[in-house]
Scaffold this motif. Structure first.
Motif, PDB file in Angstrom:
ATOM      1  N   ALA A   2       1.006  -1.098   0.145  1.00 22.14           N
ATOM      2  CA  ALA A   2      -0.171   0.048   0.067  1.00 22.14           C
ATOM      3  C   ALA A   2       0.696   1.282   0.026  1.00 22.14           C
ATOM      4  CB  ALA A   2      -0.863  -0.029   1.137  1.00 22.14           C
ATOM      5  N   CYS A 210      -6.529  -8.183   6.046  1.00 18.54           N
ATOM      6  CA  CYS A 210      -6.049  -7.387   5.142  1.00 18.54           C
ATOM      7  C   CYS A 210      -7.232  -6.770   4.312  1.00 18.54           C
ATOM      8  CB  CYS A 210      -5.238  -8.331   4.232  1.00 18.54           C
ATOM      9  SG  CYS A 210      -3.880  -9.050   4.944  1.00 18.54           S
ATOM     10  N   THR A 211      -8.183  -6.429   4.850  1.00 16.23           N
ATOM     11  CA  THR A 211      -9.281  -5.638   4.204  1.00 16.23           C
ATOM     12  C   THR A 211      -8.641  -4.427   3.740  1.00 16.23           C
ATOM     13  OG1 THR A 211     -10.921  -6.471   5.912  1.00 16.23           O
ATOM     14  CG2 THR A 211     -11.464  -4.316   4.748  1.00 16.23           C
ATOM     15  N   SER A 212      -8.770  -4.152   2.502  1.00 14.57           N
ATOM     16  CA  SER A 212      -8.088  -3.175   1.468  1.00 14.57           C
ATOM     17  C   SER A 212      -8.101  -1.755   2.224  1.00 14.57           C
ATOM     18  CB  SER A 212      -8.552  -3.320   0.074  1.00 14.57           C
ATOM     19  OG  SER A 212      -9.804  -3.011  -0.063  1.00 14.57           O
ATOM     20  N   THR A 216      -5.234   0.382   3.548  1.00 17.12           N
ATOM     21  CA  THR A 216      -4.763   1.710   2.944  1.00 17.12           C
ATOM     22  C   THR A 216      -4.989   2.973   3.924  1.00 17.12           C
ATOM     23  OG1 THR A 216      -6.057   0.906   0.543  1.00 17.12           O
ATOM     24  CG2 THR A 216      -5.579   3.343   1.117  1.00 17.12           C
TER      25      THR A 216
END
Length: 279
Positions: A2, A210-212, A216
């Protein structure tokens, strides 16, 4: 990844207080690879090490109140609520990892206040989306004979069942990855207790992992923190070593040599020998 997507080239190291790699091992890895529980340990190590004490450091003390994290949690909760036949009737049950009461009352740990604020912010975000379910917060994973933060998760589950709550969605609020306290303690032990206590419909929000949107936001937190990085105040010993410069060293050596010579002359045997030589 990220951070790289934001054109921020960094090296990342993981240090943990109660498992490997430890914070100390992470620092060793960092020092070797760059030729160069837990913030206190980190600060102590950096202050005591001559090289590390010169490096700019920025510490992100908390991110529970960040909008990216709050929205990520609200997204997961909303998604799980929709799995119930009657989502509006579901009790949202936030279960946070507990800590001894003495940490909060005697040591001034802000954990309890931060947990309550975190839950409040998530509920406000849900309300902004038209979700107004009842909710409650309790604490799990108590260990030892001392008093931990209350109410305890297992006690509240029994009480909710006795009060007639039929649908419950468990939210592991202080956990960002799946492990024994979510996969066994919540999914097995607490689920069994809830169903045994009269709750008929059980659900559980997965950890963020690891939820985007979460990842982020963590990357954004790092980018925002980097400009404030500065060297930690070195300890007295480290500072003295850091100032061990060639010119200063030569000056010190010169004056120390003169002092040593004067002290040698003042020794009784030397003075006596000098007087005999004059006679």
């Amino acid at each position: 990844m990220a951070l790289e997507a934001k054109n921020v080239n960094v090296s990342v190291y993981v240090g943990m207080r109660y498992w490997y790699p430890s914070t100390e091992e992470a620092i060793e890895q960092f020092s070797i690879s760059t030729t160069g529980s837990s913030i206190r340990v980190l600060q102590h190590i950096f202050r005591e090490d001559v090289y590390l004490s010169r490096l700019p450091v920025s510490v992100i003390l908390s991110w529970y109140q960040r909008q990216g994290y709050i929205c990520s949690m609200a997204d997961l909760i909303k998604e799980e609520l929709e799995r119930f036949a009657k989502p509006e009737e579901v009790m949202i049950f936030f279960s946070a990892h507990g800590v001894p009461v003495s940490y909060v009352e005697d040591a001034g740990d802000p954990y309890k206040d931060q947990m309550e604020e975190c839950v409040y912010l998530i509920i406000q975000e849900l309300k902004s989306r038209g979700i107004g379910n009842d909710h409650t917060l309790a604490y799990q994973s108590r260990v030892g004979p001392v008093q931990w933060l209350k109410p305890y998760t297992y006690e509240v589950l029994v009480e909710l069942g006795q009060k007639g709550v039929k649908s419950l969605l468990a939210v592991p609020i202080s956990f960002v990855s799946e492990h024994i306290e979510t996969l066994e303690e919540i999914d097995m032990e607490y689920k069994h207790l809830a169903l045994e206590s009269g709750i008929e419909n059980w659900g559980r929000v997965p950890a963020l992992g690891c939820t985007s949107s979460f990842i982020t936001d963590l990357a954004d937190a790092v980018v925002e923190a980097l400009p404030s990085a500065k060297a930690l105040p070195a300890s007295r010993e480290a500072a003295e070593e850091t100032n061990y410069e060639p010119v200063r060293y030569l000056v010190k050596l010169f004056f120390c040599s003169i002092l040593a010579f004067v002290l040698l002359l003042l020794r009784p045997k030397v003075v006596f020998a000098f007087r005999n030589h004059l006679h």
